[in-house]
Design an enzyme around this catalytic site. Sequence first.
Site, PDB file in Angstrom:
ATOM      1  N   PHE A 164       0.597  -1.189  -0.580  1.00 23.19           N
ATOM      2  CA  PHE A 164      -0.403  -0.188   0.354  1.00 23.19           C
ATOM      3  C   PHE A 164       0.744   1.418  -0.020  1.00 23.19           C
ATOM      4  CE2 PHE A 164      -2.620  -2.949   1.938  1.00 23.19           C
ATOM      5  CZ  PHE A 164      -3.793  -2.820   0.754  1.00 23.19           C
ATOM      6  N   ALA A 166       3.277   4.683  -1.039  1.00 25.68           N
ATOM      7  CA  ALA A 166       2.866   5.469  -1.906  1.00 25.68           C
ATOM      8  C   ALA A 166       3.962   6.190  -2.614  1.00 25.68           C
ATOM      9  CB  ALA A 166       1.572   6.957  -1.310  1.00 25.68           C
ATOM     10  N   ASN A 226      -7.592   0.899  -3.652  1.00 25.09           N
ATOM     11  CA  ASN A 226      -7.091   2.350  -4.747  1.00 25.09           C
ATOM     12  C   ASN A 226      -8.333   2.961  -5.639  1.00 25.09           C
ATOM     13  OD1 ASN A 226      -4.355   2.175  -4.346  1.00 25.09           O
ATOM     14  ND2 ASN A 226      -3.794   1.088  -6.180  1.00 25.09           N
ATOM     15  N   PHE A 228     -11.043   3.443  -3.947  1.00 27.72           N
ATOM     16  CA  PHE A 228     -11.653   4.313  -2.667  1.00 27.72           C
ATOM     17  C   PHE A 228     -11.060   5.734  -2.653  1.00 27.72           C
ATOM     18  CE2 PHE A 228     -15.462   2.968   0.163  1.00 27.72           C
ATOM     19  CZ  PHE A 228     -15.883   2.007  -1.268  1.00 27.72           C
ATOM     20  N   CYS A 278      -0.518   3.125 -10.479  1.00 25.98           N
ATOM     21  CA  CYS A 278      -1.726   2.397  -9.961  1.00 25.98           C
ATOM     22  C   CYS A 278      -2.819   2.484 -10.467  1.00 25.98           C
ATOM     23  CB  CYS A 278      -1.421   2.173  -8.786  1.00 25.98           C
ATOM     24  SG  CYS A 278       0.371   1.556  -8.228  1.00 25.98           S
ATOM     25  N   PHE A 279      -3.437   3.512  -9.970  1.00 28.65           N
ATOM     26  CA  PHE A 279      -4.990   3.895  -9.808  1.00 28.65           C
ATOM     27  C   PHE A 279      -5.589   3.696 -11.226  1.00 28.65           C
ATOM     28  CE2 PHE A 279      -4.880   7.588  -6.520  1.00 28.65           C
ATOM     29  CZ  PHE A 279      -4.718   6.490  -5.945  1.00 28.65           C
ATOM     30  N   ARG A 444      -1.950  22.841  -9.926  1.00 29.59           N
ATOM     31  CA  ARG A 444      -1.916  22.025  -8.430  1.00 29.59           C
ATOM     32  C   ARG A 444      -2.043  22.659  -7.689  1.00 29.59           C
ATOM     33  NH1 ARG A 444      -0.721  16.464  -8.497  1.00 29.59           N
ATOM     34  NH2 ARG A 444       0.329  16.117  -9.942  1.00 29.59           N
TER      35      ARG A 444
HETATM   36  N1  NAD Z   1       4.402   1.632  -7.798  1.00 23.85           N
HETATM   37  C1  NAD Z   1       3.472   1.855  -6.495  1.00 23.85           C
HETATM   38  O1  NAD Z   1       3.800   2.441  -6.000  1.00 23.85           O
HETATM   39  C2  NAD Z   1       2.930   0.528  -6.765  1.00 23.85           C
HETATM   40  C3  NAD Z   1       2.176   0.403  -4.971  1.00 23.85           C
HETATM   41  C4  NAD Z   1       1.859  -0.722  -4.745  1.00 23.85           C
HETATM   42  C5  NAD Z   1       1.594  -2.048  -5.889  1.00 23.85           C
HETATM   43  N2  NAD Z   1       2.800  -1.839  -6.265  1.00 23.85           N
HETATM   44  C6  NAD Z   1       2.419  -3.260  -7.370  1.00 23.85           C
HETATM   45  O2  NAD Z   1       3.138  -3.661  -7.812  1.00 23.85           O
HETATM   46  C7  NAD Z   1       3.758  -4.021  -8.430  1.00 23.85           C
HETATM   47  C8  NAD Z   1       5.251  -4.160  -8.798  1.00 23.85           C
HETATM   48  O3  NAD Z   1       5.121  -2.362  -9.463  1.00 23.85           O
HETATM   49  P1  NAD Z   1       6.673  -1.633  -9.481  1.00 23.85           P
HETATM   50  O4  NAD Z   1       5.804  -0.014  -9.705  1.00 23.85           O
HETATM   51  O5  NAD Z   1       7.658  -1.873  -8.689  1.00 23.85           O
HETATM   52  O6  NAD Z   1       6.567  -2.513 -11.237  1.00 23.85           O
HETATM   53  P2  NAD Z   1       8.286  -2.547 -11.948  1.00 23.85           P
HETATM   54  O7  NAD Z   1       7.854  -1.960 -13.087  1.00 23.85           O
HETATM   55  O8  NAD Z   1       8.892  -0.343 -11.196  1.00 23.85           O
HETATM   56  O9  NAD Z   1       8.915  -3.338 -11.317  1.00 23.85           O
HETATM   57  C9  NAD Z   1       9.100  -4.361 -11.822  1.00 23.85           C
HETATM   58  C10 NAD Z   1      10.230  -5.307 -11.947  1.00 23.85           C
HETATM   59  O10 NAD Z   1       9.663  -5.998 -12.256  1.00 23.85           O
HETATM   60  C11 NAD Z   1      11.385  -6.781 -12.865  1.00 23.85           C
HETATM   61  N3  NAD Z   1      10.532  -7.610 -13.673  1.00 23.85           N
HETATM   62  C12 NAD Z   1       9.554  -8.495 -14.625  1.00 23.85           C
HETATM   63  N4  NAD Z   1       9.246  -9.416 -14.962  1.00 23.85           N
HETATM   64  C13 NAD Z   1      10.567 -10.700 -14.232  1.00 23.85           C
HETATM   65  C14 NAD Z   1      10.772 -11.912 -14.086  1.00 23.85           C
HETATM   66  N5  NAD Z   1      10.534 -12.491 -14.578  1.00 23.85           N
HETATM   67  N6  NAD Z   1      11.965 -11.745 -13.369  1.00 23.85           N
HETATM   68  C15 NAD Z   1      13.001 -10.887 -12.347  1.00 23.85           C
HETATM   69  N7  NAD Z   1      11.912  -9.650 -12.789  1.00 23.85           N
HETATM   70  C16 NAD Z   1      11.322  -8.984 -13.338  1.00 23.85           C
HETATM   71  C17 NAD Z   1      11.541  -5.680 -13.855  1.00 23.85           C
HETATM   72  O11 NAD Z   1      12.088  -5.746 -14.883  1.00 23.85           O
HETATM   73  C18 NAD Z   1      10.572  -4.453 -13.052  1.00 23.85           C
HETATM   74  O12 NAD Z   1      13.076  -3.989 -12.974  1.00 23.85           O
HETATM   75  C19 NAD Z   1       3.008  -3.781  -9.837  1.00 23.85           C
HETATM   76  O13 NAD Z   1       1.883  -5.105  -9.617  1.00 23.85           O
HETATM   77  C20 NAD Z   1       1.859  -2.782  -9.085  1.00 23.85           C
HETATM   78  O14 NAD Z   1       0.743  -2.921  -9.657  1.00 23.85           O
HETATM   79  C21 NAD Z   1       3.204  -0.847  -7.428  1.00 23.85           C
HETATM   80  O1  UPG Z   2      -5.132  14.800  -3.383  1.00 24.23           O
HETATM   81  C1  UPG Z   2      -5.388  13.998  -4.310  1.00 24.23           C
HETATM   82  C2  UPG Z   2      -4.123  13.221  -3.987  1.00 24.23           C
HETATM   83  C3  UPG Z   2      -3.466  12.480  -5.054  1.00 24.23           C
HETATM   84  N1  UPG Z   2      -3.880  13.084  -6.156  1.00 24.23           N
HETATM   85  C4  UPG Z   2      -2.791  12.806  -7.324  1.00 24.23           C
HETATM   86  O2  UPG Z   2      -3.245  11.343  -7.397  1.00 24.23           O
HETATM   87  C5  UPG Z   2      -1.874  10.573  -7.558  1.00 24.23           C
HETATM   88  C6  UPG Z   2      -1.878   9.184  -6.999  1.00 24.23           C
HETATM   89  O3  UPG Z   2      -0.763   9.721  -5.532  1.00 24.23           O
HETATM   90  P1  UPG Z   2      -0.718   8.913  -4.559  1.00 24.23           P
HETATM   91  O4  UPG Z   2      -1.886   7.890  -4.543  1.00 24.23           O
HETATM   92  O5  UPG Z   2      -0.032   9.924  -3.730  1.00 24.23           O
HETATM   93  O6  UPG Z   2       0.327   7.610  -5.238  1.00 24.23           O
HETATM   94  P2  UPG Z   2       0.734   6.118  -5.936  1.00 24.23           P
HETATM   95  O7  UPG Z   2       2.350   6.073  -5.478  1.00 24.23           O
HETATM   96  O8  UPG Z   2       0.274   6.110  -6.838  1.00 24.23           O
HETATM   97  O9  UPG Z   2      -0.383   5.904  -4.874  1.00 24.23           O
HETATM   98  C7  UPG Z   2      -1.339   5.164  -4.607  1.00 24.23           C
HETATM   99  O10 UPG Z   2      -0.999   3.605  -5.517  1.00 24.23           O
HETATM  100  C8  UPG Z   2      -0.828   3.141  -4.330  1.00 24.23           C
HETATM  101  C9  UPG Z   2       0.056   1.707  -6.279  1.00 24.23           C
HETATM  102  O11 UPG Z   2      -1.166   0.092  -5.633  1.00 24.23           O
HETATM  103  C10 UPG Z   2      -0.849   2.545  -3.936  1.00 24.23           C
HETATM  104  O12 UPG Z   2      -0.297   1.566  -2.574  1.00 24.23           O
HETATM  105  C11 UPG Z   2      -0.995   3.865  -2.295  1.00 24.23           C
HETATM  106  O13 UPG Z   2      -1.650   3.279  -1.688  1.00 24.23           O
HETATM  107  C12 UPG Z   2      -1.753   4.792  -3.785  1.00 24.23           C
HETATM  108  O14 UPG Z   2      -1.953   5.348  -2.662  1.00 24.23           O
HETATM  109  C13 UPG Z   2      -0.646  11.645  -8.138  1.00 24.23           C
HETATM  110  O15 UPG Z   2      -1.483  12.120  -9.139  1.00 24.23           O
HETATM  111  C14 UPG Z   2      -1.148  12.732  -7.616  1.00 24.23           C
HETATM  112  O16 UPG Z   2      -1.122  13.898  -7.184  1.00 24.23           O
HETATM  113  C15 UPG Z   2      -4.363  13.949  -6.419  1.00 24.23           C
HETATM  114  O17 UPG Z   2      -4.132  14.605  -7.534  1.00 24.23           O
HETATM  115  N2  UPG Z   2      -5.208  14.820  -5.141  1.00 24.23           N
END
Ligand code: NAD
Ligand code: UPG
Length: 465
Positions: A164, A166, A226, A228, A278-279, A444
């Site tokens: 979760f 951000a 996400n 919500f 993500c969103f 913003r």
């Molecule tokens: N970015 C966020 O803030 C966030 C937050 C919560 C959940 N998530 C979820 O977490 C997951 C990962 O997101 P991310 O942002 O870290 O992605 P990312 O693209 O930054 O990283 C994924 C990595 O996995 C590697 N990869 C892919 N296939 C592979 C394999 N078979 N073996 C080894 N490495 C491999 C890629 O090369 C890449 O470096 C997604 O499902 C995303 O929805 C992301």
């Molecule tokens: O009041 C607000 C809050 C956020 N944003 C925008 O919404 C987007 C997402 O922001 P934020 O949620 O803070 O960042 P993320 O890294 O995308 O994180 C979301 O997505 C992640 C990936 O699933 C989850 O793990 C997190 O809990 C969830 O907050 C960004 O463009 C922000 O600028 C707004 O415009 N207004």
Amino acid sequence: MKKITEICCIGAGYVGGPTMSVIANQCPEINVTVVDINQQRIDDWNNTNLENLPIYEPGLKEIVAKNRNKNLFFSTEVDKAIDKAQMIFISVNTPTKTYGKGKGQAADLKYIELCARTIAEVAKDDKIVVEKSTLPVRTAQAIKSILDNTGKGVHFEILSNPEFLAEGTAIDDLINADRVLIGGNDSPTGQEAKDALSQVYENWIPKEKILQTNVWSSELSKLVANAFLAQRVSSINAISALCEKTDANVQEVSKAIGFDSRIGPKFLQASVGFGGSCFQKDILNLVYIARSYGLAEVADYWEQVIIMNDYQKRRFAENIVNTLYNTVSGKKIAMYGWAFKKDTNDTRESAAIYVADALLEEKAEIVVYDPKVSEDQIYADLDYLGSRSSSLTRELLKVVDDPIKATEQAHAVAIMTEWDEFKTFDWVKIFENMLKPAFLFDGRRLLETQKMEDIGFKYYKIGQS
Ligand SMILES: NC(=O)c1ccc[n+]([C@@H]2O[C@H](COP(=O)([O-])OP(=O)(O)OC[C@H]3O[C@@H](n4cnc5c(N)ncnc54)[C@H](O)[C@@H]3O)[C@@H](O)[C@H]2O)c1
Ligand SMILES: O=c1ccn([C@@H]2O[C@H](COP(=O)(O)OP(=O)(O)O[C@H]3O[C@H](CO)[C@@H](O)[C@H](O)[C@H]3O)[C@@H](O)[C@H]2O)c(=O)[nH]1
């Protein structure tokens, strides 16, 4: 129950890197190896110059510096790390499908499946496999079926443990998590696996914040959280459009409704539209799942969150064109910020990409400044949309590292990301640099209206007439 001392994480991205760095930091007795097939990414994680880590997150480089090569390792030796580990986190990307069934909505699970097949091939002893990636409901079942058909007699326990965090606040979110969610089977081995993972987190997370559920509830809760959160942003952005037509001020409305303890003050900041990896992806996935179960009304309800977000981005770009006397052709527009929010170098689904694309379509000349995003990334984001040739994009859009110089002879400045440093810029100098009337579009709500108007700007703030 055997204590976990060897963890492997497949995927060294925005989730795998920071999450495993924090686990290593909080659990000195656990060896954590983060593996990736992308050699460059791993080299960057191992770079002795910490400014060159592949991800920018406040506090990350300090944690990496403290733990790297002690109990935190970054490697491309995927098989070796899987073999050694008792617990394997899968943290690979799960983007929206761009082909075939579910194109444009369903999550693409090809990287997940590949991981499951690799684990199945390599594992010689029992493993706990943890889904860290965000996955559609019932994915664990698919992973289990791949793992259980190896014929090697290895027992795999699958857990769902969605992340979760951000971006921009990842380290703090990981250390002070609101909750940790662990989904798993109720069988004795399932319970043992859930408890083993819980014990890892208990090194720093209070036990009452660690929730155990069944696998499906855990997978679904991630998509719903996400949905919500994004819904709140789309709701306030819808109201921002109404505020611009009336004398209401969206900030005052946010504050007034946020004082209601049932609504609460967070996530009510009107903006140029939400971005991030993500969103949109997760809501589209939720919509796809609902539709595939024949729940058309449920699917339409959540899809509206995305429709409103697209409207908000389009509305911002159209307002720039309309205000600049219905044409931006040949006009210089300085864009401040490209990342989807402050304190990250991530640009995935950033509103800036879509606003720039719309303005380029109108033949504007754009100059972009972002403190953390590279020129290559900005061009790659626009090339990915495929709206025009990459040579035309490079002709019309330039990336600079001097934000003040960027405004020389500019007709307008557009603020796309809420980077704190923008507030400290010399706005008098910027005004002097620009052609008159000097237009400032604040996507913003970063700057003070009175101050900007006193300097002489024609100042447009989202959500205010
Ligand atoms: N970015 C966020 O803030 C966030 C937050 C919560 C959940 N998530 C979820 O977490 C997951 C990962 O997101 P991310 O942002 O870290 O992605 P990312 O693209 O930054 O990283 C994924 C990595 O996995 C590697 N990869 C892919 N296939 C592979 C394999 N078979 N073996 C080894 N490495 C491999 C890629 O090369 C890449 O470096 C997604 O499902 C995303 O929805 C992301
Ligand atoms: O009041 C607000 C809050 C956020 N944003 C925008 O919404 C987007 C997402 O922001 P934020 O949620 O803070 O960042 P993320 O890294 O995308 O994180 C979301 O997505 C992640 C990936 O699933 C989850 O793990 C997190 O809990 C969830 O907050 C960004 O463009 C922000 O600028 C707004 O415009 N207004």
